[in-house]
Motif scaffolding. Sequence first.
Motif, PDB file in Angstrom:
ATOM      1  N   ALA A  18     -36.786  35.995  -2.692  1.00 49.04           N
ATOM      2  CA  ALA A  18     -35.964  34.818  -2.985  1.00 49.04           C
ATOM      3  C   ALA A  18     -35.566  34.098  -1.703  1.00 49.04           C
ATOM      4  O   ALA A  18     -35.564  32.861  -1.644  1.00 49.04           O
ATOM      5  CB  ALA A  18     -34.717  35.244  -3.760  1.00 49.04           C
ATOM      6  N   MET A  19     -35.241  34.860  -0.679  1.00 49.97           N
ATOM      7  CA  MET A  19     -34.840  34.298   0.603  1.00 49.97           C
ATOM      8  C   MET A  19     -35.970  33.439   1.184  1.00 49.97           C
ATOM      9  O   MET A  19     -35.746  32.308   1.631  1.00 49.97           O
ATOM     10  CB  MET A  19     -34.479  35.436   1.558  1.00 49.97           C
ATOM     11  CG  MET A  19     -34.051  35.013   2.946  1.00 49.97           C
ATOM     12  SD  MET A  19     -33.411  36.442   3.899  1.00 49.97           S
ATOM     13  CE  MET A  19     -34.786  37.580   3.813  1.00 49.97           C
ATOM     14  N   ILE A  20     -37.190  33.955   1.141  1.00 47.26           N
ATOM     15  CA  ILE A  20     -38.333  33.206   1.657  1.00 47.26           C
ATOM     16  C   ILE A  20     -38.637  32.000   0.776  1.00 47.26           C
ATOM     17  O   ILE A  20     -38.929  30.900   1.265  1.00 47.26           O
ATOM     18  CB  ILE A  20     -39.561  34.135   1.756  1.00 47.26           C
ATOM     19  CG1 ILE A  20     -39.297  35.242   2.787  1.00 47.26           C
ATOM     20  CG2 ILE A  20     -40.813  33.344   2.127  1.00 47.26           C
ATOM     21  CD1 ILE A  20     -40.366  36.317   2.815  1.00 47.26           C
ATOM     22  N   GLY A 198     -38.489  36.540  -7.425  1.00 51.78           N
ATOM     23  CA  GLY A 198     -37.766  35.930  -6.311  1.00 51.78           C
ATOM     24  C   GLY A 198     -37.715  34.423  -6.406  1.00 51.78           C
ATOM     25  O   GLY A 198     -36.664  33.806  -6.213  1.00 51.78           O
ATOM     26  N   ILE A 199     -38.842  33.800  -6.731  1.00 54.24           N
ATOM     27  CA  ILE A 199     -38.897  32.339  -6.823  1.00 54.24           C
ATOM     28  C   ILE A 199     -38.039  31.823  -7.968  1.00 54.24           C
ATOM     29  O   ILE A 199     -37.221  30.912  -7.806  1.00 54.24           O
ATOM     30  CB  ILE A 199     -40.355  31.880  -6.986  1.00 54.24           C
ATOM     31  CG1 ILE A 199     -41.157  32.176  -5.718  1.00 54.24           C
ATOM     32  CG2 ILE A 199     -40.420  30.389  -7.313  1.00 54.24           C
ATOM     33  CD1 ILE A 199     -42.652  31.986  -5.872  1.00 54.24           C
ATOM     34  N   VAL A 200     -38.202  32.426  -9.145  1.00 51.01           N
ATOM     35  CA  VAL A 200     -37.497  31.934 -10.339  1.00 51.01           C
ATOM     36  C   VAL A 200     -36.003  32.217 -10.245  1.00 51.01           C
ATOM     37  O   VAL A 200     -35.169  31.316 -10.416  1.00 51.01           O
ATOM     38  CB  VAL A 200     -38.086  32.574 -11.610  1.00 51.01           C
ATOM     39  CG1 VAL A 200     -37.242  32.218 -12.832  1.00 51.01           C
ATOM     40  CG2 VAL A 200     -39.521  32.106 -11.815  1.00 51.01           C
ATOM     41  N   ASN A 201     -35.630  33.471  -9.967  1.00 49.46           N
ATOM     42  CA  ASN A 201     -34.209  33.826  -9.950  1.00 49.46           C
ATOM     43  C   ASN A 201     -33.458  33.178  -8.790  1.00 49.46           C
ATOM     44  O   ASN A 201     -32.289  32.790  -8.923  1.00 49.46           O
ATOM     45  CB  ASN A 201     -34.039  35.339  -9.896  1.00 49.46           C
ATOM     46  CG  ASN A 201     -34.336  35.992 -11.228  1.00 49.46           C
ATOM     47  OD1 ASN A 201     -34.311  35.331 -12.261  1.00 49.46           O
ATOM     48  ND2 ASN A 201     -34.634  37.275 -11.218  1.00 49.46           N
ATOM     49  N   VAL A 206     -29.334  29.023  -7.577  1.00 48.98           N
ATOM     50  CA  VAL A 206     -28.914  27.817  -6.861  1.00 48.98           C
ATOM     51  C   VAL A 206     -28.674  26.673  -7.853  1.00 48.98           C
ATOM     52  O   VAL A 206     -27.732  25.881  -7.700  1.00 48.98           O
ATOM     53  CB  VAL A 206     -29.953  27.418  -5.800  1.00 48.98           C
ATOM     54  CG1 VAL A 206     -29.630  26.054  -5.196  1.00 48.98           C
ATOM     55  CG2 VAL A 206     -30.008  28.473  -4.705  1.00 48.98           C
ATOM     56  N   SER A 207     -29.502  26.586  -8.888  1.00 49.37           N
ATOM     57  CA  SER A 207     -29.321  25.534  -9.903  1.00 49.37           C
ATOM     58  C   SER A 207     -28.015  25.728 -10.663  1.00 49.37           C
ATOM     59  O   SER A 207     -27.313  24.754 -10.983  1.00 49.37           O
ATOM     60  CB  SER A 207     -30.503  25.550 -10.879  1.00 49.37           C
ATOM     61  OG  SER A 207     -31.712  25.262 -10.217  1.00 49.37           O
ATOM     62  N   LEU A 230     -34.594  32.800 -24.302  1.00 48.51           N
ATOM     63  CA  LEU A 230     -35.376  32.072 -25.294  1.00 48.51           C
ATOM     64  C   LEU A 230     -36.634  31.484 -24.665  1.00 48.51           C
ATOM     65  O   LEU A 230     -37.722  31.527 -25.252  1.00 48.51           O
ATOM     66  CB  LEU A 230     -34.518  30.965 -25.915  1.00 48.51           C
ATOM     67  CG  LEU A 230     -35.210  30.037 -26.923  1.00 48.51           C
ATOM     68  CD1 LEU A 230     -35.800  30.849 -28.065  1.00 48.51           C
ATOM     69  CD2 LEU A 230     -34.213  29.018 -27.452  1.00 48.51           C
ATOM     70  N   ILE A 231     -36.478  30.939 -23.465  1.00 46.66           N
ATOM     71  CA  ILE A 231     -37.638  30.384 -22.755  1.00 46.66           C
ATOM     72  C   ILE A 231     -38.673  31.474 -22.500  1.00 46.66           C
ATOM     73  O   ILE A 231     -39.878  31.261 -22.657  1.00 46.66           O
ATOM     74  CB  ILE A 231     -37.192  29.734 -21.440  1.00 46.66           C
ATOM     75  CG1 ILE A 231     -36.289  28.525 -21.734  1.00 46.66           C
ATOM     76  CG2 ILE A 231     -38.389  29.298 -20.601  1.00 46.66           C
ATOM     77  CD1 ILE A 231     -35.633  27.937 -20.502  1.00 46.66           C
ATOM     78  N   ALA A 232     -38.205  32.665 -22.130  1.00 49.27           N
ATOM     79  CA  ALA A 232     -39.120  33.777 -21.873  1.00 49.27           C
ATOM     80  C   ALA A 232     -39.879  34.159 -23.142  1.00 49.27           C
ATOM     81  O   ALA A 232     -41.077  34.482 -23.094  1.00 49.27           O
ATOM     82  CB  ALA A 232     -38.341  34.977 -21.342  1.00 49.27           C
TER      83      ALA A 232
END
Length: 264
Positions: A18-20, A198-201, A206-207, A230-232
């Motif tokens: 996530a950091m990267i 990492g990318i999604v969470n 942040v969102s 639900l999206i998953a």
Amino acid sequence: MVVGYSPFAAGFAFYGAAMIALIPTLIVYSRYHPLTSLHFLPYAIVSASLFITPFYFYIAALNHGEVSVITPLYSLGTLLVFFLPILFQGEAFTWLKLAGVLLLLAGSLFLMPGINPIASLRNLLQDKGARFMLVNTALIAVIRLIDNRAADFDPIYYGISCAVLCGVFFGVGVLVTKTWHELFGLYKARKAFVWANGIVNGHAYVSLLAALGAGLDMSVAEPVSNMSMLIAVVMGHYMFREKIRARLLASILMIVGVFLLVRG
């Protein structure tokens, strides 16, 4: 996906990713919103420090408990996050909000086939994993209060700082516990999932903070984030041809719940 691995190894794998992943977001955001204050930083340090404990209990719950018990308890954390900002941070309570969060909670439970929420709660005192999960949900609710306060400063810098600090703290944990071999094993076996998580969470967190900074109440924002379940489910249908017709009621409950929360 992380069952059998050290909590520190799992935490560093995911938060390191996530950091990267958040570096491009930070570069773009800082170009249009230069950093002018570090008032958010003490909150980020406290929040990231505290998050190590609930993450540890979450991994421990997965290692010691059954999914059919743990998942409903995780969803019940939504109720804590709903009530705490109302009780301690002056957010407005309405019956429409309460009805909405209860519908979202019911929908999230019905999304999981074979899960019996009543049996899960009955097993709470008997199941070690369930007790770990209960501690996790309580601590996450406290951290969300900190998030809600810090979002009044700069939610984007705060959120990215939390992700970076979590990565650093879990990295220190890996060094202290000497679990580098588990980290490498997890990354090698689950590389695609590590980066996807990492990318999604990272960006989802942040969102959420950006929404809080824009004025959305935490008692609304956190329950609405349950829509990710639900999206998953929908993605599972199109990507893996899972049958989701039986979960139509859950979908309707969650959509109506979001509507009531926003209207409330």
